[in-house]
Every structure is written in C-alpha cells, then in structure tokens.
Design a protein around this motif. Structure first.
Motif, mmCIF file in Angstrom:
data_model
loop_
_atom_site.group_PDB
_atom_site.id
_atom_site.type_symbol
_atom_site.label_atom_id
_atom_site.label_comp_id
_atom_site.label_asym_id
_atom_site.label_seq_id
_atom_site.Cartn_x
_atom_site.Cartn_y
_atom_site.Cartn_z
ATOM 1 N N MET A 1 -59.582 -4.152 35.338
ATOM 2 C CA MET A 1 -61.114 -3.545 35.165
ATOM 3 C C MET A 1 -62.074 -4.608 35.168
ATOM 4 O O MET A 1 -61.900 -5.623 34.489
ATOM 5 C CB MET A 1 -61.169 -2.768 33.903
ATOM 6 N N ARG A 2 -62.926 -4.567 35.725
ATOM 7 C CA ARG A 2 -64.155 -5.674 35.810
ATOM 8 C C ARG A 2 -64.896 -5.948 34.528
ATOM 9 O O ARG A 2 -65.016 -4.901 33.811
ATOM 10 C CB ARG A 2 -65.339 -5.509 36.746
ATOM 11 N N LYS A 3 -65.015 -7.071 34.062
ATOM 12 C CA LYS A 3 -65.897 -7.199 32.897
ATOM 13 C C LYS A 3 -67.105 -6.611 32.576
ATOM 14 O O LYS A 3 -67.382 -6.163 31.454
ATOM 15 C CB LYS A 3 -66.069 -8.921 32.479
ATOM 16 N N GLN A 4 -67.923 -6.399 33.507
ATOM 17 C CA GLN A 4 -69.144 -5.864 33.435
ATOM 18 C C GLN A 4 -68.974 -4.136 33.238
ATOM 19 O O GLN A 4 -69.845 -3.847 32.580
ATOM 20 C CB GLN A 4 -69.980 -6.102 34.710
ATOM 21 N N ALA A 49 -59.026 2.939 29.862
ATOM 22 C CA ALA A 49 -58.100 2.203 29.035
ATOM 23 C C ALA A 49 -58.666 0.662 29.230
ATOM 24 O O ALA A 49 -59.397 0.277 30.008
ATOM 25 C CB ALA A 49 -56.764 2.191 29.754
ATOM 26 N N LEU A 50 -58.639 0.125 27.998
ATOM 27 C CA LEU A 50 -59.102 -1.164 27.856
ATOM 28 C C LEU A 50 -57.977 -2.281 28.392
ATOM 29 O O LEU A 50 -56.746 -2.092 28.103
ATOM 30 C CB LEU A 50 -59.139 -1.849 26.273
ATOM 31 N N PRO A 51 -58.572 -3.312 29.217
ATOM 32 C CA PRO A 51 -57.393 -4.328 29.905
ATOM 33 C C PRO A 51 -57.004 -5.040 28.783
ATOM 34 O O PRO A 51 -57.686 -5.487 27.745
ATOM 35 C CB PRO A 51 -58.514 -5.041 30.571
ATOM 36 N N VAL A 242 -50.551 1.144 29.927
ATOM 37 C CA VAL A 242 -49.484 1.458 29.147
ATOM 38 C C VAL A 242 -49.693 1.573 27.746
ATOM 39 O O VAL A 242 -49.237 2.375 27.075
ATOM 40 C CB VAL A 242 -48.411 0.103 29.568
ATOM 41 N N ILE A 243 -50.401 0.708 27.198
ATOM 42 C CA ILE A 243 -50.710 0.744 25.780
ATOM 43 C C ILE A 243 -51.647 1.966 25.480
ATOM 44 O O ILE A 243 -51.625 2.581 24.385
ATOM 45 C CB ILE A 243 -51.659 -0.474 25.185
ATOM 46 N N ARG A 245 -51.313 5.070 26.997
ATOM 47 C CA ARG A 245 -50.446 5.980 27.056
ATOM 48 C C ARG A 245 -49.572 5.903 25.590
ATOM 49 O O ARG A 245 -49.436 7.244 24.887
ATOM 50 C CB ARG A 245 -49.234 5.766 28.152
ATOM 51 N N LEU A 246 -49.321 4.794 24.943
ATOM 52 C CA LEU A 246 -48.801 4.779 23.638
ATOM 53 C C LEU A 246 -49.471 5.348 22.694
ATOM 54 O O LEU A 246 -49.278 5.792 21.730
ATOM 55 C CB LEU A 246 -48.167 3.334 23.418
ATOM 56 N N ILE A 247 -50.890 4.913 22.717
ATOM 57 C CA ILE A 247 -51.639 5.330 21.797
ATOM 58 C C ILE A 247 -52.084 7.038 21.851
ATOM 59 O O ILE A 247 -52.049 7.506 20.878
ATOM 60 C CB ILE A 247 -53.261 4.746 22.105
ATOM 61 N N ASP A 248 -51.902 7.566 22.918
ATOM 62 C CA ASP A 248 -52.025 9.007 23.120
ATOM 63 C C ASP A 248 -50.774 9.663 22.490
ATOM 64 O O ASP A 248 -50.982 10.812 21.976
ATOM 65 C CB ASP A 248 -52.182 9.315 24.722
ATOM 66 N N ILE A 249 -49.813 9.016 23.026
ATOM 67 C CA ILE A 249 -48.186 9.569 22.358
ATOM 68 C C ILE A 249 -48.535 9.752 20.690
ATOM 69 O O ILE A 249 -48.298 10.756 20.142
ATOM 70 C CB ILE A 249 -47.087 8.880 22.857
ATOM 71 N N GLU A 250 -48.644 8.518 20.131
ATOM 72 C CA GLU A 250 -48.866 8.546 18.704
ATOM 73 C C GLU A 250 -49.763 9.433 18.421
ATOM 74 O O GLU A 250 -49.867 10.172 17.036
ATOM 75 C CB GLU A 250 -49.208 7.254 18.320
ATOM 76 N N THR A 251 -51.210 9.326 18.615
ATOM 77 C CA THR A 251 -52.161 10.065 18.322
ATOM 78 C C THR A 251 -51.814 11.515 18.211
ATOM 79 O O THR A 251 -51.926 12.256 17.199
ATOM 80 C CB THR A 251 -53.453 9.708 18.934
#
Length: 484
Positions: A1-4, A49-51, A242-243, A245-251
């Motif tokens: 994902m681009r920085k801007q 998702a955040l890079p 990937v992170i 998805r892990l956040i969604d799974i735990e949340t």
C-alpha cells in the motif's frame, strides 16, 4: 500500500481520512452516476490493512463503547492525532488512518465497539510497546507521558495519571504483535520462552509457509495477548493482511464469547420457567382440574401469562447477543479459512484451538435459543389448552342455561295454554250471561220462544266463536314474533 494512503509528513495537518476522501470524491458531474455510487465505493475501500514491514510492533485495542459514544471516541482519536502531529476536525468519522515517520495509527468504529490499532515501525532495542511509548498515551491505564516542562526530577517519558483520554471502559481485546524475520530475530528467537507461556503455545505457518505465527492465547501482566510473527516474504502489504486476519479472529472470537455469561444466566432462567411450566401443565391436565371453578382457571391462566412474559423478557435480553455471536463466529471461521494455515509439527493448529473452544460455545448458544423458543411455544400451547378448557366449560354452562330457558319456555307455554282455556271459558260464561239477561228483558209478547232455549242453543256458537278469536290472536302474535 502506498505511503500517501495514510498521510504525508510534508503536510502535518492533513489526515489519511481526508486524503482518502479526496481521492474517492464524487465526479464533478455528480448527476452522471447513481447518488449511492460514491457511498458504495467508499465502503468497498474501507478498513484497509496496515502494511507491516519487518521489524515492527503492532498493538490492537477494542472497546465496547456502543453506538452512543461516537463523539467521545472521536475526542480520544483527536488526542492521539495530536501526539502524531495531526489536526482533526470536530465532526466524528467512522474510520481514520494517520501516519508519521515512526507510527501508523488506525481507528475504526463499528456497531457496538471501536478499535484502536497502532503499528511501530522498526522500534529501537528495548522498546516493546506502542501505546504509552511511541504514542505517549496508554489506552489501557488512561495515562500519558508527562510533558517536557514537567519532566524535571522524573525520568523522561514517565507516565502520569491524567484525564487526557477516557476510553469507553477497559478494553475487551488487547493484542500485541511482535514481527521480525529469521535473519534478524529480535523477538522470535527466545519469544516462546520469554514472551509466551511455552506450555500453551499454538503455532502455524501462513502466507504459503513464509509467515510463522505463534501465540499462547493468554493475556499477560501488561494486559495484552501476544503474537510472535516471523516473516520471510518481505511483502509488507501481504504481511499486513495476515496480521489483520489475526486481529479479526481474536476480536470476533472474544466478542462472540462475551455472550457466555449471559447465556448461562439465560439457561438458568429458562430452566426455572420450564419447571414452573411443568407444574402448571400437570395441574391443567390433572383429573381434579376438570371440576375446577372459574377462579382456579383464572389463576392458572394468570400464572401462564406471567410465565410467558418472563420467557419473552429472557428472549428480548438474549436474542440480539446470540445472533451477534453467530455472526461473529461466521467471521472467525471465514478469517481462519482465508489465513490458509499450515500445521507445524509438535504444535496445535490455530483453527483447532479456536474451534475446540468457540464451536461448543456457539452450539450452546443455539441450544439455549432453541430451548427459549421451545419454552415459549409450550407456554402458548398450554395457554391455548387452558383457554380451550375454559371455552368448553363456558359452552357447557351456556347449554345448561339454554336448556333451563327451554324448560321455562315450555312451562310458560303450558301455562299460557291453560290461561287461554280458562279465558275462553270465562269470556264465554260472561257472554252467555249477558245474552241471558238480554233475552229475559224482552216481553213474552215479543218473544214466543223461551229465553232459556235460545241461550242453550246459542251457547255452543258463542264458545266456538270466542275460541276461534283467541286462536287467531295467538297465531297473529306468534307470526309477528318470527319477523325480524
């Protein structure tokens, strides 16, 4: 994902939310597309998702703030933005992404909760947190770092209690991800023994075997649950997904399981209602209730109505949470499928651990929900049975009343016929008497026949005439009674 996508350093006052809004603004000729097109497109690109470029630390917090605390959450986000050198407006949004040289911050508002996610890029050695460190606000304790003018005798960055931020209660989910690579294993080399409870570690690989994930599904002294992520792909966007998805799974796993205390309470309530319902049904079906009076039937119906109200109250308190838990469970299973995990020998898989604990809970919720519906239906059937019995009893009473009225009518008819016979005799007697007196008053010169003979001959005709007249009057009254 681009920085801007997340804001730039050249314009500190701008936010990524504003940048995203400018890129997704409707065309100049707004009439050329459907008015909902822009809203649909914005929702399609929402919640990115955040890079996650290695090494990094990512923290995720979820608060059950509800729908009424939107403005309060936005005030908290504005304070975090100030820490990142950004300035936000007063109007609350549904999501926001901010970025500076060191941190990417994301805030999202959902129906019943809001989430704060912060990712620290290449943290220095010894730094193992984001909130309270890179962002000098600790969302768990509600404290922040003392400003420079107050850091005299205190060590720099000392946390002090302050009302600078007031999250909506304690976080229901607190996750921390330690992300590195095998070549530079800052945390993963000894993480299984130093950061995780090694007897409860769950480990899998994802991202085609290029990402190793380890966790113990436990919260530690700092209040966070920990994940160790070791990545060899070098793709920050893919690792970020990937992170996420892990956040969604735990949340959503946690949000589904917060229904469990309510489910246990509802199960006990339904059990009590079931016990009382069985007693009422036995009383309704017992032989002694056949002769029960209206007072007993009214009491039974009142108790059934009270049970129905209690059952509906339990349903009103739990139906939404059970439905939400099922929806969250479907999201968890979907994210587990998207993770495409692969087993690591000697470790339990992520999906096996979650399904072993979450699956039975969801099935228990469904069982309690089915029991609630079954109890409500049984109460309705028992009420219908009792009402039927009351209706049958009322119908029997009505039949007895009609039979009694019919007997009275028969008696009245006989009495009326008797009275009619007596009235014919009486009227005939008076008419014959009048005729006799009239004939006796006529001189014998004008009456060659004896008046007694004339009276005797006329008597049958007088009696017959009066009887026919009375019969005609009765028939006329009977015919008029049939008319509506």
């Amino acid at each position: 994902m681009r920085k801007q996508d997340y804001g730039t350093n050249e314009n500190p006052s701008s936010s990524s939310g504003q940048a995203l809004e400018s890129r997704t603004a409707p065309p100049r000729d707004a009439a050329a597309i459907h008015p909902l097109r822009h809203e649909v497109m914005a929702e399609t690109n929402a919640r990115p998702a955040l890079p996650a470029a290695t090494p990094c630390i990512c923290e995720h917090l979820v608060f059950l703030s509800g729908e009424l605390d939107a403005q309060k959450d936005w005030e908290n986000v504005r304070r975090v933005a100030q820490q990142l050198g950004k300035t936000l407006g007063d109007e609350a949004q549904q999501q926001l992404v901010l970025e500076n040289d060191n941190v990417i911050f994301k805030w999202e508002r959902h129906t019943e909760f809001c989430s704060y996610t912060a990712l620290r890029k290449d943290p220095p050695d010894g730094e193992d947190s984001v909130f309270g460190s890179a962002i000098n606000i600790d969302l768990i304790t509600g404290s922040h770092a003392a400003p420079p003018e107050q850091q005299g005798a205190e060590s720099p960055g000392t946390l002090v209690q302050t009302p600078a931020i007031r999250p909506g209660g304690k976080p229901i989910v607190a996750l921390r991800f330690y992300v590195d690579t095998p070549e530079h294993s800052r945390w993963s080399a000894s993480g299984e023994t130093d950061l995780l409870i090694d007897t409860r570690v769950v480990a899998v690989t994802a991202n085609g075997g290029r990402t190793k994930i380890m966790t113990d599904f436990n919260f530690h002294a700092d209040g966070y649950s920990r994940f160790l992520v070791q990545d060899t792909s070098g793709n920050a966007n893919r690792l970020g997904r990937v992170i996420q998805r892990l956040i969604d799974i735990e949340t959503y796993r946690t949000l589904a399981l917060i229904t469990w205390p309510l489910a246990k309470s509802a199960g006990q309530d339904i059990g009590h209602i079931d016990g009382e319902l069985r007693k009422l049904i036995q009383e309704i079906g017992s032989e002694g209730s056949d002769g029960a009076g209206p007072e007993d039937q009214a009491r039974l119906l009142s108790e059934l109505t009270a049970l129905a109200a209690r059952a509906e109250t339990v349903g009103a308190e739990t139906n939404f949470r059970f439905s939400a838990a099922k929806a969250y469970y479907s999201i968890v299973t979907s994210r587990l499928g998207e993770l495409r995990e692969e087993r690591i020998e000697g470790y339990q898989r992520l999906s096996s651990f979650i399904e072993r604990r979450l699956g039975p809970a969801i099935r228990s919720f469904q069982a309690i929900l089915d029991r609630q519906n079954s109890t409500s239906e049984r109460i309705a059937r028992a009420s219908s049975l009792l009402r039927t019995r009351v209706d049958v009893e009322l119908e029997r009473q009505n039949q007895d009343l009609l039979a009694s009225m019919d007997r009275r009518s028969q008696l009245q008819l006989r009495l009326q016929q008797t009275v009619e016979g007596l009235s014919v005799a009486a009227v005939s007697y008076y008419c014959i008497g009048i005729l006799s007196w009239l004939l006796k008053g006529i001189p014998k010169a004008f009456m060659p026949i004896d008046p007694a003979v004339i009276t005797t001959v006329a008597a049958p005709f007088i009696i017959l005439s009066i009887w026919l007249m009375v019969r005609r009057i009765r028939k006329s009254a009977h015919d008029s009674g049939k008319k509506p």
